[in-house]
Scaffold this motif. Structure first.
Motif, PDB file in Angstrom:
ATOM      1  N   GLY A 137       0.809  -1.211   0.000  1.00  0.00           N
ATOM      2  CA  GLY A 137       0.000   0.000   0.000  1.00  0.00           C
ATOM      3  C   GLY A 137       0.843   1.263   0.000  1.00  0.00           C
ATOM      4  O   GLY A 137       2.081   1.219   0.019  1.00  0.00           O
ATOM      5  N   ASP A 138       0.169   2.401  -0.004  1.00  0.00           N
ATOM      6  CA  ASP A 138       0.850   3.697  -0.003  1.00  0.00           C
ATOM      7  C   ASP A 138       1.759   3.847   1.209  1.00  0.00           C
ATOM      8  O   ASP A 138       2.831   4.451   1.121  1.00  0.00           O
ATOM      9  CB  ASP A 138      -0.167   4.838  -0.038  1.00  0.00           C
ATOM     10  CG  ASP A 138      -0.894   4.917  -1.369  1.00  0.00           C
ATOM     11  OD1 ASP A 138      -0.343   4.408  -2.369  1.00  0.00           O
ATOM     12  OD2 ASP A 138      -2.001   5.479  -1.408  1.00  0.00           O
ATOM     13  N   ASP A 139       1.330   3.289   2.342  1.00  0.00           N
ATOM     14  CA  ASP A 139       2.120   3.390   3.569  1.00  0.00           C
ATOM     15  C   ASP A 139       3.518   2.794   3.370  1.00  0.00           C
ATOM     16  O   ASP A 139       4.513   3.350   3.836  1.00  0.00           O
ATOM     17  CB  ASP A 139       1.401   2.685   4.715  1.00  0.00           C
ATOM     18  CG  ASP A 139       2.105   2.882   6.041  1.00  0.00           C
ATOM     19  OD1 ASP A 139       2.405   4.044   6.375  1.00  0.00           O
ATOM     20  OD2 ASP A 139       2.360   1.864   6.718  1.00  0.00           O
ATOM     21  N   GLU A 165       5.619   5.175   1.271  1.00  0.00           N
ATOM     22  CA  GLU A 165       5.953   6.402   1.998  1.00  0.00           C
ATOM     23  C   GLU A 165       7.131   6.172   2.940  1.00  0.00           C
ATOM     24  O   GLU A 165       7.928   7.075   3.163  1.00  0.00           O
ATOM     25  CB  GLU A 165       4.737   6.906   2.789  1.00  0.00           C
ATOM     26  CG  GLU A 165       3.657   7.490   1.901  1.00  0.00           C
ATOM     27  CD  GLU A 165       2.360   7.778   2.654  1.00  0.00           C
ATOM     28  OE1 GLU A 165       2.345   7.663   3.891  1.00  0.00           O
ATOM     29  OE2 GLU A 165       1.371   8.112   1.980  1.00  0.00           O
TER      30      GLU A 165
END
Length: 85
Positions: free
Chosen positions: A29-31, A34
């Motif tokens: 995911g984006d997490d 990041e």
């Protein structure tokens, strides 16, 4: 010679993305992205004498010839390390 992997590379090359079972691999995911960090090994400039024909051949392959030479040297290094362990 090295040990064969046992992978059916011809069959794998014909397999489409939709046919690959990724049910046991969670999507990132984006997490994840990041927090992800890129780690690039440090480079060191060296002066090295190479045979003219060897250097010419690498240069004929286009931009990035120094990177390709480094990759080949790394592959050789890793192969030697595996042989010795």
């Amino acid at each position: 010679m090295g040990k064969a992997s046992g992978t059916d590379w011809k069959r794998l090359a014909k397999t489409g993305d939709a046919q690959i079972d990724t049910s046991d691999v969670p999507e990132l995911g984006d997490d994840f992205f990041e927090r992800a960090e890129l780690h690039v090994p440090p480079k060191q400039a060296v002066t090295m004498r190479l045979d003219a024909d060897v250097l010419s051949w690498f240069k004929e392959q286009g931009a990035g010839y120094q990177t390709r030479i480094n990759k080949l040297l790394r592959a050789y290094m890793l192969a030697q390390q595996r042989r010795r362990s």
